[in-house]
Write a protein that holds these residues in place. Structure first.
Motif: not given
Length: 284
Positions: A133-160
């Motif tokens: 949708w954003l026109g981003i190709r497979a790259s480090l930025l794409g991996g950062v987006i993926t892993i950020t989405l993956l790790t946000i719940p880990i941070v939120v629930r651990t801090i909670d």
């Protein structure tokens, strides 16, 4: 058989089951580590971890996995940093600005529990759709987006969970002194500071070891990662591609790469235990 004898018998059976479970889990762990050491240690060398792949590396020729090591570190560091910057405010909002037992807070925490358990390949598919949708190709930025989405719940629930360990009286006393919610939040963050670092390390460990999520989004490159819009190799992907090779030399290097990744995870686990012990002392 008397009631006491039946209770003692059940306790004995439960003890045997727990002992067998512990032995099987510990044995599996030693089996995995032993296999990696046995198959990977002969192929591990300074040249392998200090060089990038040369021509023919994946058919048994010279080169190393430096590109994958740096790619994994860059990817895990950036995504964990973003997840921390996003996750901590969410956890603070749900525990300080919203009543912790309210319907909204309970629904949000349930949602993050569900997100915590979703397989990483699903995050990869979602991130891939966002990239298209954003026109981003497979790259480090794409991996950062993926892993950020993956790790946000880990941070939120651990801090909670860390915020739940704070005595309720401490919060009440803080509010009774006329402090604002933001000042109270800052005080609570200082109280659980060692635990926050533990949450960050847990997220980092999950980020650096994930393969399914980045399979669709980071691409792969034999070059050192320099820019966010370039394809980037990671250690899990390097292991996957090397194990797919029919060349025994390359398969041995895959186990050596797994040994490097295991060492990094081991360091993270040790640091997590040290910080967790500090958190317990702080609470006492």
């Amino acid at each position: 058989m008397s009631n006491i004898q039946r209770r003692l018998r059940k306790e004995k059976i439960a003890k045997i089951v727990m002992q067998l479970s512990g032995i099987s889990i510990t044995g599996s762990l030693f089996l995995i580590i032993g296999t990696i050491l046995y198959k990977g240690l002969p192929y591990l060398s300074w040249e392998m971890i200090s060089q990038t792949p040369k021509g023919g590396f994946y058919i048994g020729k010279e080169g190393g996995i430096l590109n994958a090591i740096l790619g994994s570190i860059y990817l895990a560091t950036l995504s964990t940093l973003l997840a921390t910057l996003i996750g901590i405010p969410i956890a603070i909002y749900l525990d300080v600005y919203v009543k912790s037992k309210s319907f909204f807070a309970r629904c949000c925490k349930l949602l993050f529990d569900v997100l915590f358990g979703i397989p990483s390949i699903v995050y990869g598919a979602i991130a891939f759709s966002i990239m298209v949708w954003l026109g981003i190709r497979a790259s480090l930025l794409g991996g950062v987006i993926t892993i950020t989405l993956l790790t946000i719940p880990i941070v939120v629930r651990t801090i909670d969970e860390l915020l739940k360990t704070i005595p309720v009286d401490l919060k009440n006393v803080t509010f009774s002194m006329g402090t604002t919610r933001w000042e109270t939040a800052r005080m609570l963050l200082k109280y659980i500071k060692p635990g926050i670092f533990t949450a960050i390390l847990l997220a980092f460990g999950r980020a650096i070891g994930d393969v399914a999520g980045v399979l669709l989004t980071t691409g792969f490159s034999d070059n050192l990662p320099k820019y966010l819009d370039e394809p980037t190799a990671t250690l899990p992907l390097a292991i996957f591609f090397q194990l797919s090779s029919p060349v025994p030399e390359v398969q041995g290097r895959a186990y050596a790469s797994a040994l490097v990744l295991t060492f990094i995870i081991l360091v993270i686990v040790i640091c997590t235990h040290i910080l967790a012990s500090k958190q317990k002392k702080h609470k006492i």
